[in-house]
Design a protein around this motif. Structure first.
Motif, mmCIF file in Angstrom:
data_model
loop_
_atom_site.group_PDB
_atom_site.id
_atom_site.type_symbol
_atom_site.label_atom_id
_atom_site.label_comp_id
_atom_site.label_asym_id
_atom_site.label_seq_id
_atom_site.Cartn_x
_atom_site.Cartn_y
_atom_site.Cartn_z
ATOM 1 N N GLN A 93 2.153 15.257 0.068
ATOM 2 C CA GLN A 93 1.346 14.774 -1.048
ATOM 3 C C GLN A 93 0.590 13.488 -0.724
ATOM 4 O OE1 GLN A 93 4.009 14.335 -4.361
ATOM 5 N NE2 GLN A 93 4.469 16.532 -4.503
ATOM 6 N N VAL A 94 1.230 12.597 0.038
ATOM 7 C CA VAL A 94 0.652 11.253 0.218
ATOM 8 C C VAL A 94 -0.049 11.048 1.555
ATOM 9 C CG1 VAL A 94 2.414 10.269 -1.296
ATOM 10 C CG2 VAL A 94 2.785 10.237 1.190
ATOM 11 N N LYS A 95 0.181 11.940 2.535
ATOM 12 C CA LYS A 95 -0.313 11.653 3.886
ATOM 13 C C LYS A 95 -1.844 11.606 3.968
ATOM 14 C CE LYS A 95 -0.101 16.404 5.744
ATOM 15 N NZ LYS A 95 0.518 17.250 6.805
ATOM 16 N N GLY A 96 -2.525 12.410 3.140
ATOM 17 C CA GLY A 96 -3.987 12.395 3.172
ATOM 18 C C GLY A 96 -4.545 11.053 2.748
ATOM 19 N N SER A 97 -4.004 10.500 1.669
ATOM 20 C CA SER A 97 -4.465 9.204 1.168
ATOM 21 C C SER A 97 -4.152 8.085 2.152
ATOM 22 C CB SER A 97 -3.808 8.914 -0.189
ATOM 23 O OG SER A 97 -4.218 7.667 -0.688
ATOM 24 N N LEU A 98 -2.936 8.094 2.711
ATOM 25 C CA LEU A 98 -2.546 7.041 3.654
ATOM 26 C C LEU A 98 -3.329 7.122 4.955
ATOM 27 C CD1 LEU A 98 1.333 6.981 3.127
ATOM 28 C CD2 LEU A 98 -0.290 5.155 2.584
ATOM 29 N N LYS A 99 -3.542 8.336 5.448
ATOM 30 C CA LYS A 99 -4.305 8.499 6.694
ATOM 31 C C LYS A 99 -5.752 8.039 6.505
ATOM 32 C CE LYS A 99 -5.350 11.758 10.405
ATOM 33 N NZ LYS A 99 -4.886 10.803 11.417
ATOM 34 N N ASN A 100 -6.316 8.333 5.324
ATOM 35 C CA ASN A 100 -7.670 7.892 5.025
ATOM 36 C C ASN A 100 -7.760 6.371 5.024
ATOM 37 O OD1 ASN A 100 -10.453 8.043 3.866
ATOM 38 N ND2 ASN A 100 -9.431 7.195 2.081
ATOM 39 N N LEU A 101 -6.789 5.697 4.393
ATOM 40 C CA LEU A 101 -6.787 4.231 4.346
ATOM 41 C C LEU A 101 -6.558 3.638 5.734
ATOM 42 C CD1 LEU A 101 -4.777 3.587 1.055
ATOM 43 C CD2 LEU A 101 -7.195 3.071 1.470
ATOM 44 N N GLY A 154 1.979 3.817 11.286
ATOM 45 C CA GLY A 154 3.388 4.166 11.410
ATOM 46 C C GLY A 154 3.806 5.307 10.503
ATOM 47 N N THR A 155 3.116 5.480 9.366
ATOM 48 C CA THR A 155 3.476 6.558 8.435
ATOM 49 C C THR A 155 3.183 7.940 9.005
ATOM 50 O OG1 THR A 155 1.313 6.567 7.311
ATOM 51 C CG2 THR A 155 2.990 5.048 6.464
ATOM 52 N N ILE A 214 11.642 9.937 3.597
ATOM 53 C CA ILE A 214 10.650 10.575 2.727
ATOM 54 C C ILE A 214 10.716 12.086 2.951
ATOM 55 C CG2 ILE A 214 8.198 10.766 2.162
ATOM 56 C CD1 ILE A 214 9.463 8.104 1.384
ATOM 57 N N THR A 215 10.832 12.846 1.871
ATOM 58 C CA THR A 215 10.930 14.307 2.004
ATOM 59 C C THR A 215 9.600 14.887 2.482
ATOM 60 O OG1 THR A 215 10.226 14.700 -0.285
ATOM 61 C CG2 THR A 215 12.591 14.372 0.111
ATOM 62 N N PRO A 216 9.647 16.032 3.157
ATOM 63 C CA PRO A 216 8.403 16.667 3.614
ATOM 64 C C PRO A 216 7.424 16.947 2.475
ATOM 65 C CG PRO A 216 10.303 17.694 4.665
ATOM 66 C CD PRO A 216 10.835 16.771 3.628
ATOM 67 N N THR A 266 0.833 -1.210 0.000
ATOM 68 C CA THR A 266 0.000 0.000 0.000
ATOM 69 C C THR A 266 0.863 1.254 0.000
ATOM 70 O OG1 THR A 266 -1.767 -1.153 1.213
ATOM 71 C CG2 THR A 266 -1.816 1.252 1.237
ATOM 72 N N ILE A 267 1.897 1.259 0.843
ATOM 73 C CA ILE A 267 2.791 2.420 0.927
ATOM 74 C C ILE A 267 3.554 2.616 -0.382
ATOM 75 C CG2 ILE A 267 4.845 3.331 2.085
ATOM 76 C CD1 ILE A 267 3.796 1.916 4.656
ATOM 77 N N ILE A 268 4.061 1.510 -0.941
ATOM 78 C CA ILE A 268 4.819 1.586 -2.202
ATOM 79 C C ILE A 268 3.931 2.108 -3.331
ATOM 80 C CG2 ILE A 268 5.940 0.200 -3.998
ATOM 81 C CD1 ILE A 268 6.953 -1.627 -1.678
ATOM 82 N N LEU A 269 2.706 1.579 -3.431
ATOM 83 C CA LEU A 269 1.789 2.031 -4.482
ATOM 84 C C LEU A 269 1.451 3.515 -4.317
ATOM 85 C CD1 LEU A 269 -0.655 -1.024 -4.657
ATOM 86 C CD2 LEU A 269 0.937 -0.283 -6.441
#
Length: 418
Positions: free
Chosen positions: A357-365, A152-153, A350-352, A22-25
């Motif tokens: 860019q990705v934290k919204g999608s990961l937090k939602n999942l 963890g992310t 991972i750069t800020p 999931t994180i890689i994708l």
């Protein structure tokens, strides 16, 4: 059917694989659009939540998570067919819970989606007889642990360190003292070992996430976990409302108030809401302290798993029966590796800009997997199991431990932040 059982990877390794994929994708650019669930009135419901575009987002999210769930069933050697047949019902019920939790009045009370998903599942399982194949195909543990790996992310070490060491010092002192007190109290009240560990972690570390992680580390009963989560969410509401007013009445400094709120209220949402009632400085400090406690979650899960392995050996108290390092490794909850790995990746590699860019999608999942898990817990639980006669002592222990937590955290907050 026989082919699906050729693979039988341990569930903890499976969730590390699924979480990593999931994180890689996501980092590769597969950013799932986050559905909207916020609404004030029926009109808002139809014009924001039930729009064609939002329903499309919900549908895309469904396709992604059902593929992950089916792949998880395949890797663990379970029936993929049963998992695929069961999942849509769980998903629809979860969406209903998210819609209910998205109402503005509900949000004001800080009632989280997991409490609605648990209640909906409980209502259905207690008023309707569900087929046994349906219950056995529910992947509660899988959903919970995927959510934990993705959690963890959001645990970024640099955020905590940049904010200063005081929050981390407070978190460490509070976690150790409150955990030990809660553990001692539960033992005095003769509460069973599983509930003792879950209550101690929930009160001292970070509420819902800590209870879930502890349950995973000790392979705890999901019914007991749902009871502890219910206690956490119920007590967070009056604490969130009354603690800021107590601080204002006694003229506590904002920094002290923030540290007090962040260290004693068990859910992040309640901490943010409560800190916002006090002021900007209180909000900042309370968030830092809560982040600091979250950082300790992986370490705590590791320590708990080692303790559990040594104390819950099958042959009694003879030292010869104590497990070897090999046995400890076999019993160690591998999802903790996924959690810590994700945290280290997002903290230092991972750069800020990418994180933003990705934290919204990961937090939602991450949140979605937790809510799916509690829908599943409700569907496989009976009210008698959840609120039986034996539930009084754990509830008393939780309240007393929470009272101790409030007092000791306030003392430490005054020492460090005044």
């Amino acid at each position: 059917m026989s082919e699906t059982k050729k693979l039988n990877i341990h569930e903890d390794w499976v969730v590390v694989i699924l979480g990593a994929l999931t994180i890689i994708l996501t980092l590769s650019g597969l950013l799932l659009p986050v559905p909207v669930f916020n609404w004030n009135s029926i009109t808002d419901l139809t014009t924001s939540v039930l729009t064609a575009s939002n329903l499309e987002y919900i549908g895309l999210q469904f396709i992604f998570v059902i593929i992950v769930a089916a792949f998880g069933a395949f890797l663990t050697g379970k029936s993929v067919k049963s998992a695929v047949l069961t999942f849509p019902s769980v998903y629809v019920l979860t969406m209903i819970a998210l819609v209910l939790a998205g109402n503005s009045q509900v949000k004001a009370l800080n009632l989280e989606a997991v409490i609605f998903s648990l209640a909906i599942g409980l209502a259905i399982s207690n008023f309707f007889k569900l087929p046994e194949w349906f219950k056995t195909s529910l992947s509660t543990e899988l959903f919970v642990k995927i959510g934990l790996v993705l959690l963890g992310t959001s645990v970024i070490f640099s955020d905590v360190l940049k904010a200063g060491s005081l929050g981390l010092i407070q978190a460490l002192v509070v976690v150790l003292s409150v955990w030990y007190f809660a553990f001692w109290l539960c033992k005095k009240l003769k509460i069973d070992d599983e509930l003792t560990m879950m209550i101690s972690s929930a009160v001292s570390i970070c509420g819902v996430s800590a209870a879930i992680a502890t349950s995973g580390a000790i392979k705890g009963d999901s019914k007991k976990l749902s009871y502890v989560i219910s206690m956490v969410l119920i007590t967070a509401i009056p604490m969130m409302i009354f603690m800021p007013y107590i601080a204002a009445y006694f003229h506590f400094p904002q920094a002290v108030t923030g540290a007090w709120l962040g260290g004693s209220i068990d859910t992040t949402g309640a901490v943010v809401a409560s800190g916002s009632l006090v002021g900007e400085e209180a909000l900042k400090i309370s968030t830092i302290v809560k982040f600091s406690q979250n950082v300790l979650l992986g370490i705590a899960a590791f320590a708990i798993s080692i303790y559990w392995t040594y104390t819950q050996h099958p042959a009694g108290k003879d030292k010869e029966t104590r497990p070897t390092l090999k046995v400890i490794w076999e019993r160690f909850p591998k999802f903790v590796i996924g959690f810590i790995g994700a945290s280290l990746l997002f903290s230092f590699f991972i750069t800020p800009e990418v994180n933003t860019q990705v934290k919204g999608s990961l937090k939602n999942l991450q949140g979605l997997w937790f809510v799916l898990a509690f829908t599943s817990i409700g569907l496989e639980t009976n009210f008698a199991d959840l609120f039986g006669k034996n539930s009084k002592k754990p509830f008393y222990a939780f309240l007393i431990a929470q009272g101790f937590n409030i007092i000791i955290t306030l003392i430490i907050a005054f020492i460090l932040f005044k």
